[in-house]
Design a protein around this motif. Structure first.
Motif, mmCIF file in Angstrom:
data_model
loop_
_atom_site.group_PDB
_atom_site.id
_atom_site.type_symbol
_atom_site.label_atom_id
_atom_site.label_comp_id
_atom_site.label_asym_id
_atom_site.label_seq_id
_atom_site.Cartn_x
_atom_site.Cartn_y
_atom_site.Cartn_z
ATOM 1 N N ASP A 346 0.822 -1.216 0.000
ATOM 2 C CA ASP A 346 0.000 0.000 0.000
ATOM 3 C C ASP A 346 0.854 1.263 0.000
ATOM 4 O O ASP A 346 2.085 1.215 -0.109
ATOM 5 N N THR A 352 -0.421 -5.467 1.991
ATOM 6 C CA THR A 352 -1.851 -5.341 2.273
ATOM 7 C C THR A 352 -2.598 -6.498 1.644
ATOM 8 O O THR A 352 -2.394 -6.816 0.467
ATOM 9 N N LEU A 354 -6.530 -7.322 1.164
ATOM 10 C CA LEU A 354 -7.783 -6.589 1.315
ATOM 11 C C LEU A 354 -8.817 -7.332 2.149
ATOM 12 O O LEU A 354 -9.723 -6.711 2.693
ATOM 13 N N VAL A 360 -5.567 -3.482 6.429
ATOM 14 C CA VAL A 360 -6.120 -2.453 5.550
ATOM 15 C C VAL A 360 -6.124 -1.120 6.283
ATOM 16 O O VAL A 360 -6.664 -1.009 7.390
ATOM 17 N N PRO A 395 -12.428 -3.710 0.573
ATOM 18 C CA PRO A 395 -12.320 -4.223 1.944
ATOM 19 C C PRO A 395 -13.573 -3.894 2.739
ATOM 20 O O PRO A 395 -14.337 -2.965 2.411
#
Length: 859
Positions: A346, A352, A354, A360, A395
């Motif tokens: 990210d 990351t 999701l 997240v 997410p």
């Protein structure tokens, strides 16, 4: 009686010899014996419609070769008819052929038979007269379709068809591929109303002049007419079943290309579901960093289990590192490759996922979705994939704002990337993604689609409910679908760069420089032949005793095992740029290890943080890595405390190795002085470590843990104890970061009494074997890893020199290079991936005081 011809392995047509021939009569005896339908010499008992010359007897087989025609079995009196029966034939097709076997049919002088069922024979026919037939060999035509043939052209295969009451089964080479029970009121399209059970004869099809098919050893065994005729139960709700049957009939490729064998779901379950609904399947394995499959050997092992099965084989490529983990040859085992953007780095530099809420970080929802869109565009452009799955996934923290955040502009960016790169987009049943609005826009732009479930276990495979809705609401036709091997996709994607040792790699060797060495040495290495080319000293520095290569393959890092750097009690960490054409190393810069005697270092999987273990100081340091590969100032320093039972070697902490977990969330540090494996949580963005809860696992007093290695699936950890000469196995809790002891085995043979310590540990890329080096016994100890994590000792292999301080298995898994420090050379061993055995014969390489080997995979 007659003699059945044994099928030769070559598949070559051979004459069929019969001792006697009996033609079937029209009246069938209940439960009769097998009756031959073809005498191997003539077409007696058969009658051809339309183009009789399309059928000939060639080398004991009926050859179908010519304009459209059908050859009906009539029997001696011309009245042959069967109700319940078992039928067998041996069949061979030439490439591009289309043919079929009809049953419960009746003579007609022209056209496609209107009565009865057809079992399709079509392994590879391309588009013909503007029509592309998706139904493959073994299909109960337009009723239960197969979309991947489990048999091949130019090879004889056996077809077995049986009717018992309302049940129809089809076997190919004794594998059940169709098990259909006709309902009391079967759903049939108007043009196929005659496709019902009743009574009739058999017919062979010659489809067109380009289709060459051969039939031999045709026989039938009548069964009693009064077998129970129990109506079949609908496998899905009536409305969906009617739509499914209509789509089957209309040559619509109904395939779930995103099924996983997990949560109790087995391949047999998938095949049973396919037989019940007619939906085809693609079975996928998760391949990538921190996932169950991490190397070519595991890919080939999985692929071998699906050979000859009527399912497609898929790679679900996970994360962004996967392109460096597998070779093109491994990729070619799959029918298609798919990925998503649910794993990436990210804006903070953190890995990351999701679907993991704690990974997240959403400050600005719009900016976060823009980041996802950018990831999707990059993936579709740069990664060699056929299908993009789980599309438009958001997410949980922002999922309820889907319609707001997936604006027309963002949708069109993804759609344009898919069209530009010829990547199909999945219509996902589990998440009901993408939205119908997205599907309509994508279809208008010319995107191809697939259907997929992405099941979490055995009970949620479903029957493509959202796909059926999308077909109804968005007007999808078969022309809108991507089918592996049938429509453009795989043939258009870029080739995967070879990072797994199937091309030439470079081996870098770290040394101690007090006895004639000048620094780091290099060798070009071809794992296919085992050939090596010395590159000489590629970088001069003091005692580069451990090396690590950046994940991008552009930089190499080395510890300088010194006690002073820039006037302070510390070692040196050096960053080098790799010149691939020459193998040379160019110094970028150096940084302090912040403690004396650094002995080990590692780069995190995103390439943002370098960690080093200071043996002399008993400490760990984290240093940021900049975009140009250079090292920054230390971002974290941790001083270990404690001691253990050995007054000579354990009077203080001695950090001996730093190791990142496969998911990059944890760091494991072995400390020889305290008999602990310490566990830290990693903050990549800040370059910091914080103690886990619990913060360590204790080993038996006097163990002296030195190095450790993770299994490729990330579920096991193997710790090599230097002082006790033991290999300790642990279960690894990937979520909590907890080690649980499983087994411990000696690395030495029984009754060996001389002094010996261990040094290096590595797990084979296939995950089946773990190895550790003995210094004193001067050998490599081998262990088989059992499914429950226990270790089975396989013995010790002499290294052909003294003091094997390090060894390394090359990326292909075929070779092991052992560094014998005290005899100034490396010895190369062949590795048997099946037995784990090491065999000398790969050659020896002269290097002064070698202490570390790492491989740079091919670019």
């Amino acid at each position: 009686m007659f003699a059945l011809l044994t099928v030769p392995r070559s598949g070559r047509l051979l004459p069929l010899v019969l001792t006697s021939v009996i033609l079937c009569a029209s009246t069938q005896a209940a439960g009769g014996d097998w009756i031959p339908l073809f005498d191997g010499r003539s077409l007696d008992g058969w009658r051809a419609a339309e183009n009789a010359d399309s059928f000939q007897v060639v080398d004991g087989a009926i050859a179908c070769n010519g304009p459209r025609a059908h050859l009906f079995y009539t029997g001696r009196d011309g009245q042959a008819a069967f109700k319940n029966f078992e039928f067998e034939a041996e069949v061979m097709t030439r490439p591009g052929a289309n043919s079929g076997i009809f049953f419960h049919t009746a003579w007609q002088d022209s056209g496609w038979p209107g009565r009865g069922y057809e079992v399709q024979v079509n392994n590879s026919q391309p588009t013909h007269d503007g029509y592309h037939e998706f139904k493959k060999t073994g299909s109960l035509y337009a009723v239960r379709n197969l979309y991947k043939s489990p048999v091949r052209d130019n090879e004889w295969f056996k077809v077995r068809i049986a009717v018992r009451g309302r049940q129809i089964t089809v076997h190919l080479n004794d594998q059940l591929v169709v098990d259909y029970t006709e309902p009391a009121n079967p759903v049939r399209e108007p043009e196929r109303q005659g496709r019902r059970l009743g009574r009739g004869t058999f017919a062979l099809q010659c489809h067109d002049p380009e289709s060459r098919a051969f039939y031999r050893n045709l026989r039938v065994r009548p069964l009693p007419d009064d077998l129970p005729a129990i109506p079949g139960q609908l496998p899905v709700p009536a409305d969906d079943y009617a739509q499914l049957m209509s789509l089957h009939s209309g040559n619509f490729p109904l395939i779930d290309l995103h099924a996983h064998l997990k949560g109790g779901l087995t391949l047999d379950d998938v095949l049973a579901q396919s037989r019940a609904t007619g939906i085809g399947y693609g079975v996928a394995i998760n391949c990538g960093l921190g996932f169950p499959t991490t190397n070519d050997t595991q890919v080939h092992a999985f692929a071998d289990t699906l050979v000859g099965k009527p399912v497609f084989m898929a790679m679900q490529a996970e994360g962004r590192e996967w392109t460096r983990m597998f070779s093109q040859s491994a990729l070619d085992r799959f029918d298609y490759v798919f990925t998503d953007a649910m794993t990436f780095t990210d804006q903070r530099g953190q890995r990351t996922r999701l679907w993991m809420p704690d990974e997240v970080h959403v400050d600005d929802p719009g900016a976060f979705v823009d980041l996802i869109v950018h990831q999707i565009e990059t993936i579709m452009t740069e990664e060699p994939i056929d299908v993009y799955v789980n599309p438009t996934f958001l997410p949980a923290v922002i999922a309820d704002r889907y319609d707001e955040l997936w604006t027309a502009e963002r949708m069109d960016r993804v759609i344009a990337a898919a069209v530009r790169n010829q990547v199909a987009i999945e219509i996902n049943a589990r998440y009901r993604l993408p939205s119908l609005a997205f599907i309509k826009r994508a279809r208008a732009a010319g995107v191809k689609f697939t259907f997929g479930t992405n099941n979490g276990g055995k009970d949620d495979l479903g029957h493509l409910e959202y796909g059926l809705e999308a077909i109804r609401e968005c007007g999808l036709t078969s022309a809108d679908l991507f089918v592996p091997g049938e429509t453009a996709g795989r043939r258009k994607r870029p080739k995967l760069a070879d990072h797994t040792g199937n091309g030439q790699s470079i081996a870098y060797v770290g040394t101690y420089t007090g006895t004639g060495s000048r620094g780091i040495y290099g060798f070009r290495f071809d794992p296919a032949s085992g050939a090596t080319e010395p590159l000489g000293c590629v970088a001069e520095m003091a005692s580069p005793s451990f090396l690590a290569i950046h994940p991008n393959g552009r930089f190499l890092y080395a510890v300088g095992e010194t006690s002073e750097f820039r006037g302070k009690p510390a070692g040196v960490l050096s960053a080098f740029r790799i010149e691939r054409t020459t193998g040379g190393l160019t110094l970028i810069n150096q940084a302090s290890s912040e403690g004396p005697g650094p002995c080990h270092l590692a780069v995190d999987h995103t390439g943002h943080v370098l960690l080093a273990a200071n043996y002399g100081g008993g400490s760990v340091v984290a240093v940021p890595i900049h975009e140009d590969g250079s090292l920054g100032e230390a971002s974290c320093f941790i001083q270990h405390r404690g001691s253990s039972v050995n007054p000579q070697r354990q009077q203080a902490p001695h950090a001996h190795s730093v190791n990142f977990s496969p998911d990059n969330r944890f760091v494991l540090v072995t400390d020889l002085g305290t008999d602990q494996v310490l566990v830290y949580r990693l903050d990549v963005d800040q370059g910091r470590l914080t103690p886990n809860d619990p913060p360590f696992v204790a080993l038996p007093p006097g163990s002296g843990p030195r190095h450790l290695a993770f299994s490729p699936d990330g579920r096991r950890v193997f710790v090599l104890n230097e002082m006790l000469s033991t290999m300790a196995g642990f279960d690894w809790d990937t979520e909590r970061g907890v080690l649980t002891p499983v087994d411990s085995q000696s690395t030495l043979p029984e009754r060996f009494a001389r002094p010996s310590t261990t040094a290096e540990v590595q797990v084979h890329p296939n995950g089946r074997f773990v190895y550790g080096s003995n210094r004193g016994h001067d050998s490599i100890a081998s262990f088989a890893i059992q499914p429950d994590g226990h270790l089975t000792p396989l013995g010790q292999t002499p290294t052909g020199g003294r003091h094997p301080r390090n060894f390394c298995i090359d990326p292909s898994g075929r070779w092991l290079w052992a560094a014998n420090r005290d005899t100034d050379h490396l010895v190369i061993f062949h590795v048997d991936p099946t037995t784990g055995a090491l065999r000398a014969g790969g050659g020896e390489l002269a290097v002064p005081s070698p202490v570390c080997v790492v491989f740079l995979p091919p670019d």
